[in-house]
Design an enzyme around this catalytic site. Structure first.
Site, PDB file in Angstrom:
ATOM      1  N   HIS A   4      -4.101   5.275   5.172  1.00  0.00           N
ATOM      2  CA  HIS A   4      -3.882   6.546   4.475  1.00  0.00           C
ATOM      3  C   HIS A   4      -4.590   6.535   3.119  1.00  0.00           C
ATOM      4  O   HIS A   4      -5.252   7.509   2.746  1.00  0.00           O
ATOM      5  CB  HIS A   4      -2.380   6.784   4.315  1.00  0.00           C
ATOM      6  CG  HIS A   4      -2.020   8.102   3.751  1.00  0.00           C
ATOM      7  ND1 HIS A   4      -1.483   8.242   2.494  1.00  0.00           N
ATOM      8  CD2 HIS A   4      -2.108   9.358   4.264  1.00  0.00           C
ATOM      9  CE1 HIS A   4      -1.255   9.523   2.258  1.00  0.00           C
ATOM     10  NE2 HIS A   4      -1.621  10.216   3.323  1.00  0.00           N
ATOM     11  N   ASP A   5      -4.475   5.429   2.375  1.00  0.00           N
ATOM     12  CA  ASP A   5      -5.173   5.308   1.090  1.00  0.00           C
ATOM     13  C   ASP A   5      -6.679   5.427   1.285  1.00  0.00           C
ATOM     14  O   ASP A   5      -7.367   6.080   0.494  1.00  0.00           O
ATOM     15  CB  ASP A   5      -4.856   3.975   0.411  1.00  0.00           C
ATOM     16  CG  ASP A   5      -3.454   3.915  -0.177  1.00  0.00           C
ATOM     17  OD1 ASP A   5      -2.714   4.922  -0.089  1.00  0.00           O
ATOM     18  OD2 ASP A   5      -3.098   2.858  -0.719  1.00  0.00           O
ATOM     19  N   TYR A  16       0.774  -1.240   0.000  1.00  0.00           N
ATOM     20  CA  TYR A  16       0.000   0.000   0.000  1.00  0.00           C
ATOM     21  C   TYR A  16       0.803   1.286   0.000  1.00  0.00           C
ATOM     22  O   TYR A  16       0.257   2.343  -0.308  1.00  0.00           O
ATOM     23  CB  TYR A  16      -0.985   0.005   1.174  1.00  0.00           C
ATOM     24  CG  TYR A  16      -2.137  -0.915   0.901  1.00  0.00           C
ATOM     25  CD1 TYR A  16      -3.221  -0.487   0.149  1.00  0.00           C
ATOM     26  CD2 TYR A  16      -2.127  -2.231   1.338  1.00  0.00           C
ATOM     27  CE1 TYR A  16      -4.264  -1.337  -0.147  1.00  0.00           C
ATOM     28  CE2 TYR A  16      -3.160  -3.095   1.045  1.00  0.00           C
ATOM     29  CZ  TYR A  16      -4.228  -2.639   0.301  1.00  0.00           C
ATOM     30  OH  TYR A  16      -5.257  -3.485  -0.014  1.00  0.00           O
ATOM     31  N   GLY A  73       2.952   3.950  -1.534  1.00  0.00           N
ATOM     32  CA  GLY A  73       3.235   4.322  -2.911  1.00  0.00           C
ATOM     33  C   GLY A  73       1.935   4.471  -3.672  1.00  0.00           C
ATOM     34  O   GLY A  73       0.868   4.639  -3.092  1.00  0.00           O
ATOM     35  N   GLY A  87      -1.334   3.617  -5.460  1.00  0.00           N
ATOM     36  CA  GLY A  87      -2.306   2.531  -5.475  1.00  0.00           C
ATOM     37  C   GLY A  87      -2.112   1.569  -4.326  1.00  0.00           C
ATOM     38  O   GLY A  87      -1.406   1.851  -3.363  1.00  0.00           O
ATOM     39  N   ASP A 137      -2.537  12.967   6.086  1.00  0.00           N
ATOM     40  CA  ASP A 137      -1.076  12.854   6.057  1.00  0.00           C
ATOM     41  C   ASP A 137      -0.489  12.843   7.464  1.00  0.00           C
ATOM     42  O   ASP A 137       0.423  12.070   7.766  1.00  0.00           O
ATOM     43  CB  ASP A 137      -0.466  13.990   5.235  1.00  0.00           C
ATOM     44  CG  ASP A 137      -0.733  13.856   3.741  1.00  0.00           C
ATOM     45  OD1 ASP A 137      -1.342  12.852   3.310  1.00  0.00           O
ATOM     46  OD2 ASP A 137      -0.334  14.773   2.996  1.00  0.00           O
TER      47      ASP A 137
END
Length: 137
Positions: free
Chosen positions: A63-64, A43, A45, A47, A105
Site C-alpha cells: 500500500h505504501d 509499515y 501507519g 511511514g 486502498d
C-alpha cells in the site's frame, strides 16, 4: 513518530481518503482501522522501513509503495467515493488521482481480509526502532 500521528488523528478526526480507507478496512475485515492497523508492524501507519513482519504488514508495505507511485496526488487527503456491488468494492469515477488512490486502498483492504489469519496482536503498536532499513518498492 507514528504514535504522535495516531494521537493527532484521534484528536482532530480523519479526513479525506483516510476516512474511506478506514471504512473499507472495517467492511472487509470487521476490524477498526484504528487501532488494528494504525501502528501495526513496520509499515501500517505513518511511514515505514525495514522488512514487513508478516503478510498483514506486507499489505501495508505494498500500500505504501502504491501511494509512492502517485507523486502528483495527495493520498491522505484527496477524497474519493466507492460503493459495494454484490459485496465487492467498486471505485466510483472521479479524478485520476481519486481513482488511483481508491484502487490502492481497495487492494490493501482486500489484502487485509485475505490475510486475517496472519494478523498478530504482538505487532500492534510495534515500536519503530525495531524496524531497520529503507523502504524499497
Amino acid at each position: 513518530m507514528r504514535t504522535l500521528w495516531i494521537v493527532a488523528v484521534c484528536l482532530i478526526g480523519v479526513e479525506g481518503s483516510l476516512l474511506e480507507f478506514g471504512k473499507m478496512i472495517l467492511e472487509e475485515t470487521g476490524k477498526l482501522a484504528i487501532p488494528s492497523y494504525s501502528s501495526y508492524g513496520c509499515y501500517c501507519g505513518w511511514g515505514g522501513k525495514g522488512t514487513p513482519k508478516d503478510a498483514t504488514d506486507r499489505c501495508c508495505f505494498v500500500h505504501d509503495c502504491c501511494y509512492g507511485n502517485l507523486p502528483d496526488c495527495n493520498p491522505k487527503s484527496d477524497r474519493y467515493k466507492y460503493k459495494r456491488v454484490n459485496g465487492a468494492i467498486v471505485c466510483e469515477k472521479g479524478t485520476s488521482c481519486e481513482n488511483r488512490i481508491c484502487e490502492c486502498d481497495k487492494a490493501a483492504a482486500i489484502c487485509f481480509r485475505q490475510n486475517l489469519n496472519t494478523y498478530s496482536k504482538k505487532y500492534m503498536l510495534y515500536p519503530d526502532f525495531l524496524c531497520k532499513g529503507e523502504l524499497r518498492c
